[in-house]
Write a protein that holds these residues in place. Structure first.
Motif, PDB file in Angstrom:
ATOM      1  N   LEU A 143       0.836  -1.198   0.000  1.00 14.83           N
ATOM      2  CA  LEU A 143       0.000   0.000   0.000  1.00 14.83           C
ATOM      3  C   LEU A 143       0.871   1.248   0.000  1.00 14.83           C
ATOM      4  CD1 LEU A 143      -2.756  -0.722   2.728  1.00 14.83           C
ATOM      5  CD2 LEU A 143      -3.014  -0.844   0.236  1.00 14.83           C
ATOM      6  N   HIS A 144       0.493   2.229  -0.847  1.00 21.17           N
ATOM      7  CA  HIS A 144       1.076   3.558  -0.694  1.00 21.17           C
ATOM      8  C   HIS A 144       0.890   3.999   0.760  1.00 21.17           C
ATOM      9  CE1 HIS A 144       0.004   4.113  -5.144  1.00 21.17           C
ATOM     10  NE2 HIS A 144       1.311   4.319  -5.101  1.00 21.17           N
ATOM     11  N   THR A 145       1.740   4.852   1.258  1.00 21.36           N
ATOM     12  CA  THR A 145       1.550   5.379   2.605  1.00 21.36           C
ATOM     13  C   THR A 145       0.248   6.167   2.696  1.00 21.36           C
ATOM     14  OG1 THR A 145       2.925   7.304   2.048  1.00 21.36           O
ATOM     15  CG2 THR A 145       4.011   5.445   3.152  1.00 21.36           C
ATOM     16  N   HIS A 146      -0.117   6.878   1.613  1.00 23.27           N
ATOM     17  CA  HIS A 146      -1.383   7.615   1.611  1.00 23.27           C
ATOM     18  C   HIS A 146      -2.576   6.671   1.627  1.00 23.27           C
ATOM     19  CE1 HIS A 146       0.710  11.338   1.133  1.00 23.27           C
ATOM     20  NE2 HIS A 146       1.176  11.039  -0.060  1.00 23.27           N
ATOM     21  N   CYS A 147      -2.456   5.546   0.941  1.00 22.86           N
ATOM     22  CA  CYS A 147      -3.549   4.562   0.938  1.00 22.86           C
ATOM     23  C   CYS A 147      -3.641   3.860   2.286  1.00 22.86           C
ATOM     24  CB  CYS A 147      -3.341   3.547  -0.183  1.00 22.86           C
ATOM     25  SG  CYS A 147      -3.592   4.235  -1.851  1.00 22.86           S
ATOM     26  N   ALA A 148      -2.485   3.617   2.908  1.00 20.74           N
ATOM     27  CA  ALA A 148      -2.482   2.969   4.216  1.00 20.74           C
ATOM     28  C   ALA A 148      -3.120   3.867   5.279  1.00 20.74           C
ATOM     29  CB  ALA A 148      -1.053   2.624   4.626  1.00 20.74           C
ATOM     30  N   ALA A 149      -3.036   5.180   5.070  1.00 22.48           N
ATOM     31  CA  ALA A 149      -3.600   6.126   6.035  1.00 22.48           C
ATOM     32  C   ALA A 149      -5.101   6.308   5.867  1.00 22.48           C
ATOM     33  CB  ALA A 149      -2.902   7.478   5.909  1.00 22.48           C
ATOM     34  N   ALA A 150      -5.634   5.874   4.726  1.00 23.05           N
ATOM     35  CA  ALA A 150      -7.057   6.055   4.449  1.00 23.05           C
ATOM     36  C   ALA A 150      -7.889   5.051   5.244  1.00 23.05           C
ATOM     37  CB  ALA A 150      -7.326   5.889   2.959  1.00 23.05           C
ATOM     38  N   THR A 151      -8.968   5.524   5.851  1.00 18.46           N
ATOM     39  CA  THR A 151      -9.844   4.650   6.625  1.00 18.46           C
ATOM     40  C   THR A 151     -11.304   4.965   6.335  1.00 18.46           C
ATOM     41  OG1 THR A 151      -9.770   6.190   8.499  1.00 18.46           O
ATOM     42  CG2 THR A 151      -8.206   4.358   8.520  1.00 18.46           C
ATOM     43  N   VAL A 152     -12.118   3.934   6.330  1.00 17.08           N
ATOM     44  CA  VAL A 152     -13.556   4.091   6.104  1.00 17.08           C
ATOM     45  C   VAL A 152     -14.164   4.829   7.297  1.00 17.08           C
ATOM     46  CG1 VAL A 152     -15.740   2.887   5.751  1.00 17.08           C
ATOM     47  CG2 VAL A 152     -13.626   1.967   4.756  1.00 17.08           C
ATOM     48  N   GLY A 153     -15.025   5.805   7.010  1.00 19.70           N
ATOM     49  CA  GLY A 153     -15.685   6.549   8.070  1.00 19.70           C
ATOM     50  C   GLY A 153     -14.884   7.711   8.619  1.00 19.70           C
ATOM     51  N   ALA A 154     -13.743   8.005   7.996  1.00 21.64           N
ATOM     52  CA  ALA A 154     -12.917   9.114   8.470  1.00 21.64           C
ATOM     53  C   ALA A 154     -13.569  10.450   8.130  1.00 21.64           C
ATOM     54  CB  ALA A 154     -11.528   9.035   7.841  1.00 21.64           C
ATOM     55  N   ILE A 155     -13.067  11.510   8.746  1.00 23.05           N
ATOM     56  CA  ILE A 155     -13.568  12.862   8.461  1.00 23.05           C
ATOM     57  C   ILE A 155     -13.350  13.191   6.996  1.00 23.05           C
ATOM     58  CG2 ILE A 155     -13.260  15.311   9.002  1.00 23.05           C
ATOM     59  CD1 ILE A 155     -12.364  14.461  11.782  1.00 23.05           C
ATOM     60  N   ALA A 156     -14.297  13.886   6.402  1.00 23.56           N
ATOM     61  CA  ALA A 156     -14.227  14.218   4.979  1.00 23.56           C
ATOM     62  C   ALA A 156     -12.963  15.006   4.657  1.00 23.56           C
ATOM     63  CB  ALA A 156     -15.459  15.016   4.564  1.00 23.56           C
ATOM     64  N   LEU A 157     -12.385  14.703   3.510  1.00 25.85           N
ATOM     65  CA  LEU A 157     -11.209  15.397   3.032  1.00 25.85           C
ATOM     66  C   LEU A 157     -11.631  16.626   2.229  1.00 25.85           C
ATOM     67  CD1 LEU A 157      -8.064  13.782   1.513  1.00 25.85           C
ATOM     68  CD2 LEU A 157      -9.304  15.444   0.122  1.00 25.85           C
ATOM     69  N   ARG A 158     -10.940  17.727   2.400  1.00 22.47           N
ATOM     70  CA  ARG A 158     -11.206  18.941   1.630  1.00 22.47           C
ATOM     71  C   ARG A 158     -10.020  19.205   0.714  1.00 22.47           C
ATOM     72  NH1 ARG A 158     -15.398  21.746   4.338  1.00 22.47           N
ATOM     73  NH2 ARG A 158     -15.552  22.974   2.404  1.00 22.47           N
TER      74      ARG A 158
END
Length: 248
Positions: free
Chosen positions: A48-63
């Motif tokens: 996993l990319h480090t950015h993909c590894a940091a992504a989680t379901v239900g997290a605060i919306a990204l702007r």
């Protein structure tokens, strides 16, 4: 828990460990190419990319500054039944994605994290633009995708063109070249060298004069910084490794 390992919902069988390798890999989250830093399961050949590894379901919306009215939510797979494409690079969405339910915009995790400004050698600054103001240095067109622009505003490089260069040049890393799928089997690459990036030195840009010409020359040499950012690891170490293959 160790800082160099994590549990991730996309690979519950084993913990993923942080690794840094100067070899390309295909991210098992977003399905796009990467290099350098990654979270990896060596037992399953899962990356996993480090950015993909940091992504989680239900997290605060990204702007994102390019879409001030949008709220991007993480999805482990593209929503809906229709094909979806990243609004940054124009490539197909095949895995992890940030999606705005209101506007329908989509961003790969690495594209969503692209730096607004890249600081290259010699004090050069490359600015991320939603639309190119001049033809792309590689393809000669204005449209298509986001681009990085030099401060002289004459040098542009599409994010999409960078991605295409990488996919075209490194296809044989995974499938052995020849235009086929090699039976879906990855091939081994000896050593720790990055395969050459074909077309990185190709230019459809007309050189200017004086300061503008110098700015464009510096930007062309700094293309490795753009490549590193698109790969999800905008570090000077990766940039230095990639640069040795650019104009040979």
């Amino acid at each position: 828990m160790k800082y160099d390992e994590l549990n991730h919902f996309s690979h519950p069988q084993h913990k993923l460990r942080f690794e840094y390798l100067e070899l390309p890999f295909k991210c098992d989250g977003c399905r796009e190419v990467g290099i350098g830093s990654r979270f990896k399961c060596s037992l399953c050949d899962f990356d996993l990319h480090t950015h993909c590894a940091a992504a989680t379901v239900g997290a605060i919306a990204l702007r994102h500054p390019f879409y001030p009215k949008c709220r991007f939510y993480f999805f482990p797979s593209p929503p809906g039944d229709s094909p979806r494409y990243c609004n940054a690079c124009g490539r197909n969405i095949a895995g992890f994605v940030y999606h705005c339910r209101t506007c329908g915009f989509d961003l790969h995790p690495c594209c969503a994290a692209l730096p607004q400004v890249l600081n290259a050698d010699g004090g050069l600054r490359l600015h991320l633009q939603r639309r190119a103001s001049a033809p792309c240095h590689r393809c000669g067109r204005k449209g298509r995708s986001w681009s990085y622009r030099s401060e002289c505003k004459k040098y542009n490089l599409h994010v999409a063109c960078v991605t295409e260069m990488l996919v075209e040049s490194w296809h044989e890393l995974y499938y052995g070249g020849g235009g086929g799928d090699g039976g879906g089997k990855k091939v081994m690459v000896s050593g720790n060298r990055i395969p050459a990036i074909r077309g990185a030195g190709m230019s459809h840009h007309r050189s200017g004069k004086g300061k503008v010409k110098r700015c464009c020359e510096l930007a062309a040499m700094a293309v490795q910084f753009v490549i590193s950012a698109v790969l999800g690891d905008p570090t000077t170490v990766i940039a230095g490794v990639v640069s040795s293959f650019l104009f040979r």
